[in-house]
Design a protein around this motif. Structure first.
Motif, PDB file in Angstrom:
ATOM      1  N   SER A  31       5.049   2.320 -62.210  1.00 52.11           N
ATOM      2  CA  SER A  31       4.532   0.962 -62.415  1.00 52.11           C
ATOM      3  C   SER A  31       3.776   0.509 -61.180  1.00 52.11           C
ATOM      4  CB  SER A  31       5.694   0.012 -62.688  1.00 52.11           C
ATOM      5  OG  SER A  31       5.227  -1.326 -62.761  1.00 52.11           O
ATOM      6  N   VAL A  32       2.590  -0.048 -61.411  1.00 53.59           N
ATOM      7  CA  VAL A  32       1.774  -0.606 -60.333  1.00 53.59           C
ATOM      8  C   VAL A  32       1.360  -2.015 -60.725  1.00 53.59           C
ATOM      9  CG1 VAL A  32      -0.458  -0.475 -59.169  1.00 53.59           C
ATOM     10  CG2 VAL A  32       0.901   1.599 -59.484  1.00 53.59           C
ATOM     11  N   SER A  33       1.501  -2.941 -59.776  1.00 57.99           N
ATOM     12  CA  SER A  33       1.057  -4.322 -59.984  1.00 57.99           C
ATOM     13  C   SER A  33       0.082  -4.686 -58.885  1.00 57.99           C
ATOM     14  CB  SER A  33       2.243  -5.293 -59.939  1.00 57.99           C
ATOM     15  OG  SER A  33       3.183  -5.001 -60.937  1.00 57.99           O
ATOM     16  N   TRP A  34      -0.825  -5.588 -59.220  1.00 55.63           N
ATOM     17  CA  TRP A  34      -1.797  -6.100 -58.244  1.00 55.63           C
ATOM     18  C   TRP A  34      -1.589  -7.596 -58.064  1.00 55.63           C
ATOM     19  CZ3 TRP A  34      -5.095  -3.232 -55.332  1.00 55.63           C
ATOM     20  CH2 TRP A  34      -5.342  -1.907 -55.734  1.00 55.63           C
ATOM     21  N   TYR A  35      -1.653  -8.034 -56.819  1.00 56.92           N
ATOM     22  CA  TYR A  35      -1.515  -9.446 -56.472  1.00 56.92           C
ATOM     23  C   TYR A  35      -2.643  -9.837 -55.524  1.00 56.92           C
ATOM     24  CZ  TYR A  35       3.171  -9.735 -58.498  1.00 56.92           C
ATOM     25  OH  TYR A  35       4.238  -9.738 -59.361  1.00 56.92           O
ATOM     26  N   GLN A  36      -3.089 -11.092 -55.637  1.00 55.98           N
ATOM     27  CA  GLN A  36      -4.078 -11.651 -54.713  1.00 55.98           C
ATOM     28  C   GLN A  36      -3.391 -12.677 -53.835  1.00 55.98           C
ATOM     29  OE1 GLN A  36      -6.672 -15.012 -55.772  1.00 55.98           O
ATOM     30  NE2 GLN A  36      -8.444 -13.661 -55.468  1.00 55.98           N
ATOM     31  N   GLN A  37      -3.567 -12.561 -52.527  1.00 52.31           N
ATOM     32  CA  GLN A  37      -2.971 -13.529 -51.607  1.00 52.31           C
ATOM     33  C   GLN A  37      -4.058 -14.160 -50.757  1.00 52.31           C
ATOM     34  OE1 GLN A  37       0.016 -12.097 -48.810  1.00 52.31           O
ATOM     35  NE2 GLN A  37       1.024 -14.091 -48.801  1.00 52.31           N
ATOM     36  N   VAL A  38      -4.363 -15.413 -51.052  1.00 50.53           N
ATOM     37  CA  VAL A  38      -5.303 -16.187 -50.253  1.00 50.53           C
ATOM     38  C   VAL A  38      -4.576 -16.661 -49.006  1.00 50.53           C
ATOM     39  CG1 VAL A  38      -6.683 -18.294 -50.217  1.00 50.53           C
ATOM     40  CG2 VAL A  38      -6.629 -16.875 -52.278  1.00 50.53           C
ATOM     41  N   LEU A  39      -5.291 -16.750 -47.903  1.00 52.47           N
ATOM     42  CA  LEU A  39      -4.687 -17.130 -46.620  1.00 52.47           C
ATOM     43  C   LEU A  39      -3.874 -18.409 -46.739  1.00 52.47           C
ATOM     44  CD1 LEU A  39      -4.711 -16.012 -43.742  1.00 52.47           C
ATOM     45  CD2 LEU A  39      -6.542 -17.634 -43.217  1.00 52.47           C
ATOM     46  N   GLY A  40      -2.610 -18.342 -46.312  1.00 48.67           N
ATOM     47  CA  GLY A  40      -1.741 -19.514 -46.336  1.00 48.67           C
ATOM     48  C   GLY A  40      -1.058 -19.766 -47.659  1.00 48.67           C
ATOM     49  N   GLN A  41      -1.282 -18.898 -48.630  1.00 51.39           N
ATOM     50  CA  GLN A  41      -0.682 -19.051 -49.959  1.00 51.39           C
ATOM     51  C   GLN A  41       0.226 -17.865 -50.272  1.00 51.39           C
ATOM     52  OE1 GLN A  41      -1.337 -21.876 -51.921  1.00 51.39           O
ATOM     53  NE2 GLN A  41      -2.354 -22.524 -50.027  1.00 51.39           N
ATOM     54  N   GLY A  42       1.027 -18.009 -51.311  1.00 48.30           N
ATOM     55  CA  GLY A  42       1.826 -16.894 -51.778  1.00 48.30           C
ATOM     56  C   GLY A  42       0.994 -15.982 -52.668  1.00 48.30           C
ATOM     57  N   PRO A  43       1.433 -14.747 -52.858  1.00 51.59           N
ATOM     58  CA  PRO A  43       0.698 -13.821 -53.739  1.00 51.59           C
ATOM     59  C   PRO A  43       0.637 -14.343 -55.168  1.00 51.59           C
ATOM     60  CG  PRO A  43       2.299 -12.640 -52.371  1.00 51.59           C
ATOM     61  CD  PRO A  43       2.589 -14.103 -52.212  1.00 51.59           C
ATOM     62  N   GLN A  44      -0.497 -14.085 -55.828  1.00 54.44           N
ATOM     63  CA  GLN A  44      -0.677 -14.457 -57.247  1.00 54.44           C
ATOM     64  C   GLN A  44      -0.879 -13.194 -58.075  1.00 54.44           C
ATOM     65  OE1 GLN A  44      -3.822 -17.672 -57.442  1.00 54.44           O
ATOM     66  NE2 GLN A  44      -2.348 -18.335 -58.987  1.00 54.44           N
ATOM     67  N   PHE A  45      -0.166 -13.108 -59.173  1.00 55.62           N
ATOM     68  CA  PHE A  45      -0.187 -11.933 -60.039  1.00 55.62           C
ATOM     69  C   PHE A  45      -1.537 -11.765 -60.711  1.00 55.62           C
ATOM     70  CE2 PHE A  45       1.501  -8.774 -62.828  1.00 55.62           C
ATOM     71  CZ  PHE A  45       1.021  -9.042 -64.101  1.00 55.62           C
ATOM     72  N   ILE A  46      -2.063 -10.526 -60.650  1.00 53.20           N
ATOM     73  CA  ILE A  46      -3.326 -10.231 -61.319  1.00 53.20           C
ATOM     74  C   ILE A  46      -3.079  -9.321 -62.523  1.00 53.20           C
ATOM     75  CG2 ILE A  46      -5.705  -9.459 -61.059  1.00 53.20           C
ATOM     76  CD1 ILE A  46      -5.400  -9.618 -58.048  1.00 53.20           C
ATOM     77  N   PHE A  47      -2.499  -8.135 -62.292  1.00 48.13           N
ATOM     78  CA  PHE A  47      -2.268  -7.150 -63.348  1.00 48.13           C
ATOM     79  C   PHE A  47      -0.979  -6.387 -63.088  1.00 48.13           C
ATOM     80  CE2 PHE A  47      -6.116  -7.146 -65.742  1.00 48.13           C
ATOM     81  CZ  PHE A  47      -7.177  -7.294 -64.871  1.00 48.13           C
ATOM     82  N   GLN A  48      -0.423  -5.830 -64.184  1.00 49.82           N
ATOM     83  CA  GLN A  48       0.615  -4.831 -64.073  1.00 49.82           C
ATOM     84  C   GLN A  48       0.292  -3.686 -65.021  1.00 49.82           C
ATOM     85  OE1 GLN A  48       4.262  -5.063 -66.022  1.00 49.82           O
ATOM     86  NE2 GLN A  48       5.058  -3.299 -64.942  1.00 49.82           N
ATOM     87  N   TYR A  49       0.449  -2.458 -64.534  1.00 53.20           N
ATOM     88  CA  TYR A  49       0.263  -1.259 -65.339  1.00 53.20           C
ATOM     89  C   TYR A  49       1.524  -0.412 -65.285  1.00 53.20           C
ATOM     90  CZ  TYR A  49      -4.655  -1.902 -66.296  1.00 53.20           C
ATOM     91  OH  TYR A  49      -5.839  -2.390 -66.780  1.00 53.20           O
ATOM     92  N   TYR A  50       1.841   0.168 -66.442  1.00 55.59           N
ATOM     93  CA  TYR A  50       2.961   1.089 -66.520  1.00 55.59           C
ATOM     94  C   TYR A  50       2.576   2.217 -67.441  1.00 55.59           C
ATOM     95  CZ  TYR A  50       7.615   2.997 -67.304  1.00 55.59           C
ATOM     96  OH  TYR A  50       8.699   3.833 -67.373  1.00 55.59           O
ATOM     97  N   GLU A  51       2.760   3.428 -66.985  1.00 54.23           N
ATOM     98  CA  GLU A  51       2.387   4.605 -67.779  1.00 54.23           C
ATOM     99  C   GLU A  51       0.954   4.487 -68.304  1.00 54.23           C
ATOM    100  OE1 GLU A  51       3.651   7.421 -68.011  1.00 54.23           O
ATOM    101  OE2 GLU A  51       5.812   7.402 -68.173  1.00 54.23           O
ATOM    102  N   LYS A  52       0.087   4.036 -67.454  1.00 49.83           N
ATOM    103  CA  LYS A  52      -1.364   3.966 -67.694  1.00 49.83           C
ATOM    104  C   LYS A  52      -1.771   2.867 -68.668  1.00 49.83           C
ATOM    105  CE  LYS A  52      -1.202   8.338 -68.700  1.00 49.83           C
ATOM    106  NZ  LYS A  52       0.183   8.598 -68.247  1.00 49.83           N
ATOM    107  N   GLU A  53      -0.827   2.044 -69.090  1.00 49.27           N
ATOM    108  CA  GLU A  53      -1.160   0.949 -70.010  1.00 49.27           C
ATOM    109  C   GLU A  53      -0.981  -0.399 -69.322  1.00 49.27           C
ATOM    110  OE1 GLU A  53       0.137   3.045 -74.236  1.00 49.27           O
ATOM    111  OE2 GLU A  53       0.705   0.986 -73.774  1.00 49.27           O
ATOM    112  N   GLU A  54      -1.869  -1.326 -69.634  1.00 50.35           N
ATOM    113  CA  GLU A  54      -1.751  -2.679 -69.100  1.00 50.35           C
ATOM    114  C   GLU A  54      -0.563  -3.367 -69.745  1.00 50.35           C
ATOM    115  OE1 GLU A  54      -5.352  -5.239 -68.793  1.00 50.35           O
ATOM    116  OE2 GLU A  54      -4.084  -6.751 -69.754  1.00 50.35           O
ATOM    117  N   ARG A  55       0.345  -3.884 -68.926  1.00 45.77           N
ATOM    118  CA  ARG A  55       1.554  -4.522 -69.443  1.00 45.77           C
ATOM    119  C   ARG A  55       1.563  -6.027 -69.152  1.00 45.77           C
ATOM    120  NH1 ARG A  55       5.366  -1.072 -71.887  1.00 45.77           N
ATOM    121  NH2 ARG A  55       4.474   1.011 -71.742  1.00 45.77           N
ATOM    122  N   GLY A  56       0.663  -6.473 -68.316  1.00 41.48           N
ATOM    123  CA  GLY A  56       0.620  -7.896 -68.009  1.00 41.48           C
ATOM    124  C   GLY A  56      -0.661  -8.250 -67.294  1.00 41.48           C
TER     125      GLY A  56
END
Lengths: 115, 110
Positions: A31-56
């Motif tokens: 499982s791989v997830s991507w997050y964006q973190q703007v300076l001074g903010q907490g990470p924001q969820f972008i995508f999650q993949y599991y077994e090559k399929e988008e799960r979120g």
């Protein structure tokens, strides 16, 4: 054992350009997830993949896309870059398909600056 | 919409001075509440998972607790190496995304 590796570590782009960020998860993690973190903010969820399929998918425009390869590595692509896309992009891997115990293993991130 | 709010934004303590960081959440159907530590220029590092009100977890000088509306990260007799940003995140039963707060930047002065 190697942790989550991301490349490039830093990059500078101009508005309107395209960027590809890469992530290699911990060996054995599917499982791989991507997050964006703007300076001074907490990470924001972008995508999650599991077994090559988008799960979120988070609340990001269609300019953001991602994919996962058969070796479980992943790419995040951002088209038509805007100044507001400047951020630290974090990749996280886990052995479970979901957040599960919450023990996501994060890489050190790719710092993107858009001029 | 799920929301996680952390306070204070920044906290400066003398070495050995104990304190607590707060995380309040409005996450419908909370499945888990997580604490992470983030050092400058690094990715977050997992600390704790809490699942139900009344639960407590400890690791060295840190103890995390959970109520129905908030979580606390207690730091006892901190050392300079505890200086970092501490992030709180929640996840609900509807999806697999972590909703993070903006963090508390903790500085321990020797």
């Amino acid at each position: 054992d190697a942790g989550v590796t991301q490349s490039p570590t830093h990059l500078i782009k101009t508005r309107g350009q395209h960027v590809t960020l890469r992530c290699s998860p911990i060996s054995g993690h599917k499982s791989v997830s991507w997050y964006q973190q703007v300076l001074g903010q907490g990470p924001q969820f972008i995508f999650q993949y599991y077994e090559k399929e988008e799960r979120g998918r988070g609340n990001f425009p269609d300019r953001f896309s991602a994919r996962q390869f058969p070796n479980y590595s992943s790419e995040l692509n951002v088209n038509a870059l805007l100044l507001g896309d400047s951020a630290l992009y974090l990749c996280a891997s886990s052995s479970l398909w979901g957040v599960g115990t919450g023990e996501l293993f994060f890489g050190e991130g790719s710092r993107l600056t858009v001029l | 919409e799920d929301q996680v709010t952390q306070s204070p934004e920044a906290l400066r303590l003398q070495e050995g001075e104990s304190s607590s960081l707060n995380c309040s959440y409005t996450v419908s159907g909370l499945r888990g509440l997580f604490w992470y530590r983030q050092d400058p220029g690094k990715g977050p590092e997992f600390l704790f998972t809490l699942y139900s009100a009344g639960e407590e977890k400890e690791k060295e000088r840190l103890k995390a607790t959970l109520t129905k509306k908030e979580s606390f990260l207690h730091i006892t007799a901190p050392k300079p190496e505890d200086s970092a940003t501490y992030l709180c995140a929640g996840v609900n039963f509807g999806n697999e995304k972590l909703t993070f707060g903006t963090g508390t930047r903790l500085t321990i002065i020797p």
